[in-house]
Design a protein around this motif. Sequence first.
Motif, PDB file in Angstrom:
ATOM      1  N   PHE A 352       0.833  -1.208   0.000  1.00  0.00           N
ATOM      2  CA  PHE A 352       0.000   0.000   0.000  1.00  0.00           C
ATOM      3  C   PHE A 352       0.868   1.259   0.000  1.00  0.00           C
ATOM      4  CE2 PHE A 352      -2.320   3.356   2.280  1.00  0.00           C
ATOM      5  CZ  PHE A 352      -3.455   3.445   1.486  1.00  0.00           C
ATOM      6  N   GLY A 353       1.960   1.242   0.770  1.00  0.00           N
ATOM      7  CA  GLY A 353       2.861   2.380   0.810  1.00  0.00           C
ATOM      8  C   GLY A 353       3.531   2.637  -0.528  1.00  0.00           C
ATOM      9  N   LEU A 354       3.938   1.587  -1.208  1.00  0.00           N
ATOM     10  CA  LEU A 354       4.561   1.747  -2.524  1.00  0.00           C
ATOM     11  C   LEU A 354       3.576   2.319  -3.537  1.00  0.00           C
ATOM     12  CD1 LEU A 354       6.734  -1.494  -2.882  1.00  0.00           C
ATOM     13  CD2 LEU A 354       7.488   0.825  -2.307  1.00  0.00           C
ATOM     14  N   GLN A 355       2.332   1.890  -3.439  1.00  0.00           N
ATOM     15  CA  GLN A 355       1.328   2.399  -4.375  1.00  0.00           C
ATOM     16  C   GLN A 355       1.086   3.898  -4.178  1.00  0.00           C
ATOM     17  OE1 GLN A 355      -2.017  -0.139  -3.511  1.00  0.00           O
ATOM     18  NE2 GLN A 355      -1.336  -1.773  -4.895  1.00  0.00           N
ATOM     19  N   ASN A 356       1.209   4.368  -2.944  1.00  0.00           N
ATOM     20  CA  ASN A 356       0.963   5.782  -2.651  1.00  0.00           C
ATOM     21  C   ASN A 356       2.254   6.606  -2.594  1.00  0.00           C
ATOM     22  OD1 ASN A 356      -2.094   6.238  -1.774  1.00  0.00           O
ATOM     23  ND2 ASN A 356      -1.453   4.212  -1.062  1.00  0.00           N
ATOM     24  N   LEU A 357       3.369   5.994  -3.013  1.00  0.00           N
ATOM     25  CA  LEU A 357       4.658   6.681  -2.936  1.00  0.00           C
ATOM     26  C   LEU A 357       4.681   7.996  -3.732  1.00  0.00           C
ATOM     27  CD1 LEU A 357       7.522   6.656  -1.837  1.00  0.00           C
ATOM     28  CD2 LEU A 357       8.209   5.258  -3.805  1.00  0.00           C
ATOM     29  N   PRO A 358       4.144   8.042  -4.966  1.00  0.00           N
ATOM     30  CA  PRO A 358       4.160   9.325  -5.693  1.00  0.00           C
ATOM     31  C   PRO A 358       3.427  10.444  -4.947  1.00  0.00           C
ATOM     32  CG  PRO A 358       3.689   7.514  -7.193  1.00  0.00           C
ATOM     33  CD  PRO A 358       3.633   6.941  -5.813  1.00  0.00           C
ATOM     34  N   ASN A 359       2.268  10.122  -4.377  1.00  0.00           N
ATOM     35  CA  ASN A 359       1.529  11.138  -3.624  1.00  0.00           C
ATOM     36  C   ASN A 359       2.291  11.593  -2.381  1.00  0.00           C
ATOM     37  OD1 ASN A 359      -0.605  10.963  -5.446  1.00  0.00           O
ATOM     38  ND2 ASN A 359      -1.604   9.329  -4.279  1.00  0.00           N
ATOM     39  N   THR A 360       2.995  10.651  -1.732  1.00  0.00           N
ATOM     40  CA  THR A 360       3.775  11.001  -0.543  1.00  0.00           C
ATOM     41  C   THR A 360       4.954  11.892  -0.901  1.00  0.00           C
ATOM     42  OG1 THR A 360       3.163   8.886   0.468  1.00  0.00           O
ATOM     43  CG2 THR A 360       5.009  10.081   1.440  1.00  0.00           C
ATOM     44  N   LEU A 361       5.645  11.554  -1.997  1.00  0.00           N
ATOM     45  CA  LEU A 361       6.784  12.365  -2.430  1.00  0.00           C
ATOM     46  C   LEU A 361       6.350  13.793  -2.763  1.00  0.00           C
ATOM     47  CD1 LEU A 361       8.769   9.871  -4.685  1.00  0.00           C
ATOM     48  CD2 LEU A 361       9.506  10.830  -2.490  1.00  0.00           C
ATOM     49  N   ALA A 362       5.150  13.939  -3.279  1.00  0.00           N
ATOM     50  CA  ALA A 362       4.656  15.271  -3.632  1.00  0.00           C
ATOM     51  C   ALA A 362       4.526  16.165  -2.403  1.00  0.00           C
ATOM     52  CB  ALA A 362       3.307  15.154  -4.340  1.00  0.00           C
ATOM     53  N   LEU A 363       4.320  15.565  -1.222  1.00  0.00           N
ATOM     54  CA  LEU A 363       4.220  16.357  -0.003  1.00  0.00           C
ATOM     55  C   LEU A 363       5.562  16.980   0.396  1.00  0.00           C
ATOM     56  CD1 LEU A 363       2.020  13.930   2.142  1.00  0.00           C
ATOM     57  CD2 LEU A 363       1.252  15.964   0.909  1.00  0.00           C
ATOM     58  N   PHE A 364       6.667  16.354  -0.029  1.00  0.00           N
ATOM     59  CA  PHE A 364       7.995  16.804   0.377  1.00  0.00           C
ATOM     60  C   PHE A 364       8.615  17.789  -0.619  1.00  0.00           C
ATOM     61  CE2 PHE A 364       7.352  13.006   2.839  1.00  0.00           C
ATOM     62  CZ  PHE A 364       8.061  13.201   4.008  1.00  0.00           C
ATOM     63  N   PHE A 365       8.024  17.939  -1.775  1.00  0.00           N
ATOM     64  CA  PHE A 365       8.585  18.815  -2.806  1.00  0.00           C
ATOM     65  C   PHE A 365       7.513  19.775  -3.316  1.00  0.00           C
ATOM     66  CE2 PHE A 365      11.269  15.044  -2.840  1.00  0.00           C
ATOM     67  CZ  PHE A 365      12.530  15.599  -2.840  1.00  0.00           C
ATOM     68  N   PRO A 366       7.903  21.015  -3.684  1.00  0.00           N
ATOM     69  CA  PRO A 366       9.264  21.569  -3.586  1.00  0.00           C
ATOM     70  C   PRO A 366       9.595  21.959  -2.147  1.00  0.00           C
ATOM     71  CG  PRO A 366       7.757  23.225  -4.381  1.00  0.00           C
ATOM     72  CD  PRO A 366       6.954  21.967  -4.280  1.00  0.00           C
ATOM     73  N   PRO A 367      10.893  22.051  -1.807  1.00  0.00           N
ATOM     74  CA  PRO A 367      11.284  22.447  -0.449  1.00  0.00           C
ATOM     75  C   PRO A 367      10.825  23.869  -0.139  1.00  0.00           C
ATOM     76  CG  PRO A 367      13.137  21.515  -1.676  1.00  0.00           C
ATOM     77  CD  PRO A 367      12.052  21.753  -2.662  1.00  0.00           C
ATOM     78  N   ALA A 368      10.601  24.135   1.134  1.00  0.00           N
ATOM     79  CA  ALA A 368      10.183  25.473   1.567  1.00  0.00           C
ATOM     80  C   ALA A 368      10.784  25.768   2.934  1.00  0.00           C
ATOM     81  CB  ALA A 368       8.661  25.573   1.622  1.00  0.00           C
ATOM     82  N   GLY A 369      10.994  27.055   3.189  1.00  0.00           N
ATOM     83  CA  GLY A 369      11.582  27.457   4.466  1.00  0.00           C
ATOM     84  C   GLY A 369      10.576  27.624   5.576  1.00  0.00           C
ATOM     85  N   GLY A 370       9.286  27.704   5.235  1.00  0.00           N
ATOM     86  CA  GLY A 370       8.257  27.850   6.254  1.00  0.00           C
ATOM     87  C   GLY A 370       8.348  29.156   7.024  1.00  0.00           C
TER      88      GLY A 370
END
Length: 571
Positions: A352-370
């Motif tokens: 299940f985690g591998l199937q949702n890997l693209p969506n998870t990676l999208a949460l980490f990019f692009p980087p931001a300083g907050g």
Amino acid sequence: MTTISSLPKRDDESHFTVPKRPGPSLNTVAVTVVLLGLLAASIWSTIELGINVASIVDSIDNAVAFTARMFPLDFPPVGELVSLIVETLAIVILATVLAVLISLPIALAAAWNTTSSNVSRGTARVIIVLARAIPDLILAVFFFRVFGLGALPGILAMGLHSVGMVGKLYADAIESLDNGPQEAIRAAGGGRMQQIISGILPPLMPQLIATALHRFDINLRTSIILGYVGVGGLGLAISDALRSLNYQRGMALALIVLLLCIATELLSGAIRTALMQGGTAAAAKRGPVTWADKVSRNWVSRGRAGEDSRTARDTPPWTADRIRRFLSISAVAVIVAMAIAGSEFSWQSFVFGLQNLPNTLALFFPPAGGGIMDELLAQMLVTVQIALSATLLGTIVAVPIGVLAARNVVAHKGVHTFFRVLIVCVRGIPELIIAIIFVVITGLGGVAGTLALALGAVGLLSKLIADSLEETDIGPQDAIRTNGATTSQVFFAATVRQAAPAFVAHIMYLLDSNIRSATLLGIVGAGGIGFYLLNASRVMQFDVVTTIVLIILVVVLAVEALSIWIRKAVR
């Protein structure tokens, strides 16, 4: 023999010119300047962090109060304790096995004598460097987002991070092997896979096992740190206890971890010593040509005319050595199977985690300083200061302990045995637990992290210094002693002089390790950027997590490059 050209040249009837010693090379001068700069930066960092005798004395009352709150220790019920130990060991075993399985093919691709392609070797080396540069805590944060709670994120985080160390050591070991057996198999018609299986792996096996055991020891300590981000076992139980200020339970579990670490180090050290001695003895008994001939005969058909090639091959007899190997492999298989069962590994969560890997990676990019980029950079500077100061303080304490632990320096068996035991005990305490104790005693901030890393440095650096002193050549020492030199003169003129390059290399390795460790101790309030990393992951600001990861990666790679350059220059 003295030649005429080597004699001093005469200027006139009464004066001779003595040949001048060559001056230091530009590389030597550069290394000296850099080392002096690091020393100055370490002293400045210690002052900036406010570490001094007065601040430590002021914390004595807190230390006494903390000790009083620790006792009596509150151990969990036996069944619960056994369950926690089993879960921890299961996670560590699977992480170590994963690291070995990934590291071996990468190491074969990274070694010059097993891979002819420069591109393949370069790619493999880059993978090794990146795996080592990214802290396992950061990998755990990412994998928890991908696969959810459970043992899997911890296994993947420790396993992938371990590739950085295990892969490098495996590649170095492969490159140092005798190429005779491999070339003999190639000459007999064996393919590349046959050369690896029969010419590389058998003589490499002791080093493979020894490195895996050493990494298991390290991963056991790391599992306690990962408990603060949700990895199960003793680490998570300690985290829960200390967050609720239940010091009696937390320190009781910390004592269990200490005993486990000491037992693991003693056991793995004994096994590694036996393996290396066994490998040396076996190599002394057999010549490489005879051994290669036997290997080639097992893989390449040498049947007589008219004889079937399959019947020409020798079937290995069930000797005592083969039975021991079979039992050892079977025991490893059983332990791994039990670890899988004990970790409650879920294939469903993995898929299940591998199937949702693209969506998870999208949460980490692009980087931001907050909106806190300046604060992140300032805290990264604090992290570097903690590492520099801890390296300085740890070195000051570790050098005399390492000297007293060296058997060829201290003749009294009781003295060097005591300090060897002391080193093992200090190495057995995970740095995170030390950091937690110092946070309670000295308060939040860089002082706690520095003192924790400095104490941890004593265990690592003292052992490396003692081993380096014991590995020095006794010839120059005996020669100086024969000429009437005192014990101290022999030590400084011969022993230390030989071990000095190794000392510098060990200190730079310690600084390299402290930079990585300092980024993690912030999760318990011990100063530095780790605190912001944990907070960003808890509030799901994953783009800020990526920014922090990139900052850490740049600093770690820069320090590692500097460390590698200095270690090569002082060899």
